[in-house]
Enzyme design. Structure first.
Site, mmCIF file in Angstrom:
data_model
loop_
_atom_site.group_PDB
_atom_site.id
_atom_site.type_symbol
_atom_site.label_atom_id
_atom_site.label_comp_id
_atom_site.label_asym_id
_atom_site.label_seq_id
_atom_site.Cartn_x
_atom_site.Cartn_y
_atom_site.Cartn_z
ATOM 1 N N ARG A 177 -20.422 13.272 -13.932
ATOM 2 C CA ARG A 177 -21.562 12.792 -13.144
ATOM 3 C C ARG A 177 -22.057 11.436 -13.658
ATOM 4 N NH1 ARG A 177 -26.296 14.918 -13.843
ATOM 5 N NH2 ARG A 177 -25.500 16.980 -14.349
ATOM 6 N N TYR A 207 -28.393 2.318 11.801
ATOM 7 C CA TYR A 207 -27.646 3.554 11.968
ATOM 8 C C TYR A 207 -28.651 4.711 12.127
ATOM 9 C CZ TYR A 207 -24.808 7.550 10.572
ATOM 10 O OH TYR A 207 -24.187 8.767 10.514
ATOM 11 N N ASP A 233 -26.912 -3.789 5.299
ATOM 12 C CA ASP A 233 -25.858 -2.807 5.538
ATOM 13 C C ASP A 233 -24.701 -3.574 6.182
ATOM 14 O OD1 ASP A 233 -24.151 -0.880 6.686
ATOM 15 O OD2 ASP A 233 -25.766 0.584 6.820
ATOM 16 N N LYS A 266 -16.234 4.372 6.685
ATOM 17 C CA LYS A 266 -15.807 3.634 7.876
ATOM 18 C C LYS A 266 -14.637 2.708 7.522
ATOM 19 C CE LYS A 266 -19.371 5.896 9.386
ATOM 20 N NZ LYS A 266 -20.717 5.360 9.486
HETATM 21 C C1 PLP Z 1 -22.032 5.779 9.081
HETATM 22 C C2 PLP Z 1 -23.028 4.784 8.680
HETATM 23 C C3 PLP Z 1 -23.922 5.045 7.631
HETATM 24 C C4 PLP Z 1 -23.972 6.363 6.913
HETATM 25 O O1 PLP Z 1 -22.817 6.581 6.167
HETATM 26 P P1 PLP Z 1 -22.197 8.033 5.841
HETATM 27 O O2 PLP Z 1 -20.991 7.704 5.045
HETATM 28 O O3 PLP Z 1 -21.931 8.695 7.153
HETATM 29 O O4 PLP Z 1 -23.240 8.768 5.067
HETATM 30 C C5 PLP Z 1 -24.799 4.029 7.258
HETATM 31 N N1 PLP Z 1 -24.803 2.834 7.896
HETATM 32 C C6 PLP Z 1 -23.952 2.569 8.907
HETATM 33 C C7 PLP Z 1 -24.015 1.239 9.573
HETATM 34 C C8 PLP Z 1 -23.049 3.524 9.336
HETATM 35 O O5 PLP Z 1 -22.237 3.253 10.370
#
Ligand code: PLP
Length: 419
Positions: free
Chosen positions: A73, A127, A192, A217
Site C-alpha cells: 500500500r 465527467y 483533467d 481510458k
Molecule cells: C472516466 C473519467 C473519469 C473517471 O475515471 P474512472 O477511471 O472511471 O474512475 C474522470 N474524468 C474523465 C474525463 C473521465 O472520462
C-alpha cells in the site's frame, strides 16, 4: 530490487521515444526486455531499525522510499514504472497512480481538504461522477460552479483547488488553460487531461499544477484495465502518496503493468484515431440528419454530435460500433450522455452545461473510417418506435425519425461549424 522508478533526470527526448522507453531504463542492465511484474504485498527485512526509519521517513515526507516498499500500500515497483513514464510524458516531476480516476480525484480533494482548504471552484461540464463527487460534498468539500471567466471572482481564502476538464466530457468544450491558470493566482489548477492525453496537450506547460487522468481510458487504451493517475510536482505527489497510503486506493501491479504497456502505443493510437475522428466529424457536420457536431480544436479521438432524430435509435442501430459507456479503447464506442454518463447530474445542471438530450458522444477507435461511416450512416437512418425514458420529453411527431435528405431543414453549410 528494481531501480527503474527513480526520477533520475533523463535526456530530453521526443514523446514517442519516451512513450516506449520511460520507466524502463534499467531493463537492459537487468537482462530483461519486458517489464517484470512484482505482485508482492510485503517485503522481507531482518533489520527492524532500518525498516522503522524508512516507515518514519515516509510518514514524515511522503517521499519515495529507497529500497523495497515495506508493504504494497506504500508503493509497488511495477506501478512505479508507470508513474515514472506518465510523469515524463506530462512533463512533471512525479506522478501518483490510483485504483481509478475517481480514486485519484478523491485523493487530490483530500490533500487539499486536510489543509483546511475545503472549497473547490469548478467549471462545468465535468465527467458525470466528478460532478457528483463535488456536488454531493461527500468528502466534506464545497463547490462553486462557474464558467472560465468567473473563476477569479469565485476564489475565496479557503479555496484549495480550481478544476476544469478540457476538452470536457461530453461536450468537448475547451478552456484556455493558460488564461485559467492566470485567474487561479496561487490556487492550484487541476486539469483533467483524460480526453486530450499528453500526446495532444501538456497542461503543466500552460500553467496547470495538477494533471489528472482516468487511465482507464486512453492510457490503458484497450478497455481492459481500470486506473487513475495524477501528474504533478514532487511536493504535491508526496502529499498524494500519504493520502493513498492512508485511504488505500492503490493501483494493482497488474494494472500498473498494463498501463505501462498501454503508454508505449499511446502516441500512435491517439494520432491514428484522431485522423479518423476528424474525418468523421467533417462527414457528420455535412450530414442533414445531424444538427450539430462538436470536435475540439486541439484534436483527439472524441466526437460529440446532436441528431435531429431520436438518439436512442442511433444507439440501438449501431452494429460495428459498440454502444457502451467509457472511451479511449482501440474500438469505437458510442453512448448517450443524458441517459448514461451524465445521468447522475441533475437535469437542469446538465442542460445548462450544454449536455442536451440529443447529444451522442463517440470515442473513435482504430477501425477503418469507411466501415465506421457505413455503420453510423445506417444507424442514423434507422427508424424505430420512439422510446421514452423518465425526464425525456416526447419528440415532436416525425422528429423521432431521421430526416431524409430532401426534407433536411437546412443546407450542410449552415450547420454550426465543426469545432
Ligand atoms: C472516466 C473519467 C473519469 C473517471 O475515471 P474512472 O477511471 O472511471 O474512475 C474522470 N474524468 C474523465 C474525463 C473521465 O472520462
Amino acid at each position: 530490487m528494481e531501480t527503474a522508478a527513480s526520477n533520475a533526470p533523463a535526456p530530453t527526448r521526443a514523446l514517442a521515444t519516451e512513450a516506449v522507453h520511460a520507466g524502463r531504463e534499467d531493463l537492459v542492465e537487468q537482462g530483461l526486455h519486458a517489464a517484470p511484474i512484482d505482485l508482492s504485498t510485503t517485503y522481507p527485512s531482518h533489520d527492524i531499525e532500518a525498516e522503522a526509519a524508512r516507515i518514519d521517513a515516509f510518514a514524515a515526507t511522503g517521499g519515495r522510499l529507497d529500497g523495497p516498499p515495506v508493504y504494497a500500500r506504500l508503493d509497488n515497483p511495477t506501478t512505479a514504472r508507470f508513474e515514472t513514464a506518465l510523469a515524463r510524458l506530462e512533463g512533471t516531476d512525479s506522478a501518483v497512480a490510483f485504483a481509478s480516476g475517481m480514486a485519484a480525484l478523491t485523493a487530490v480533494l483530500l490533500v487539499r481538504a486536510s489543509m483546511g482548504l475545503r472549497h473547490v471552484v469548478a467549471v462545468r461540464p465535468l465527467y458525470g461522477c466528478s460532478d457528483h463527487l463535488l456536488e454531493s460534498g461527500l468528502l466534506g468539500t464545497e463547490v462553486t460552479w462557474t464558467d472560465p471567466a468567473g473563476v477569479a471572482a469565485a476564489i475565496r481564502p479557503d479555496t484549495g483547488l480550481v478544476m476544469v476538464e478540457t476538452p470536457a466530457n461530453p461536450t468537448l468544450a475547451e478552456a484556455d488553460i493558460a488564461a485559467l491558470a492566470h485567474s487561479c493566482g496561487s490556487v492550484p489548477l487541476l486539469v483533467d487531461n483524460t480526453f486530450a492525453t499528453p500526446v495532444l496537450q501538456r497542461p503543466v506547460e500552460q500553467g496547470a499544477r495538477i494533471v489528472l487522468h482516468s487511465a482507464t481510458k486512453y492510457l490503458g487504451g484497450h478497455g481492459d484495465v481500470m486506473g487513475g493517475v495524477v501528474a504533478c510536482d514532487e511536493e504535491f505527489a508526496a502529499a498524494l502518496r500519504q493520502v493513498r497510503f492512508a485511504t488505500g486506493g492503490v493501483l494493482h501491479p497488474m494494472a500498473g503493468y498494463l498501463l505501462l504497456r498501454g503508454l508505449s502505443t499511446l502516441p500512435v493510437r491517439v494520432r491514428a484515431a484522431s485522423v479518423t475522428a476528424a474525418d468523421l466529424a467533417r462527414r457528420l457536420a455535412a450530414d442533414p440528419r445531424v444538427a450539430r457536431v462538436h470536435y475540439p480544436s486541439v484534436g483527439g479521438a472524441m466526437v460529440s454530435f446532436e441528431v435531429y432524430g431520436n438518439p436512442r435509435d442511433v444507439i440501438a442501430g449501431v452494429r460495428l460500433i459498440t454502444p457502451a459507456v467509457s472511451l479511449g479503447s482501440v474500438d469505437t464506442l458510442i453512448q448517450h450522455p443524458a441517459s448514461i454518463s451524465h445521468r447522475i447530474v441533475a437535469e437542469g445542471d446538465r442542460r445548462a452545461a450544454g449536455v442536451g438530450d440529443r447529444l451522442l458522444r463517440m470515442s473513435v477507435g482504430l477501425e477503418d473510417v469507411e466501415d465506421l461511416w457505413a455503420d453510423l450512416c445506417q444507424a442514423l437512418s434507422a427508424r424505430r418506435a420512439p422510446v421514452r425514458t423518465a425526464g425525456e420529453h416526447a419528440p415532436a411527431p416525425g422528429a423521432a425519425h431521421a430526416v431524409p435528405r430532401a426534407e433536411a431543414p437546412s443546407a450542410p453549410e449552415s450547420h454550426p461549424a465543426v469545432r
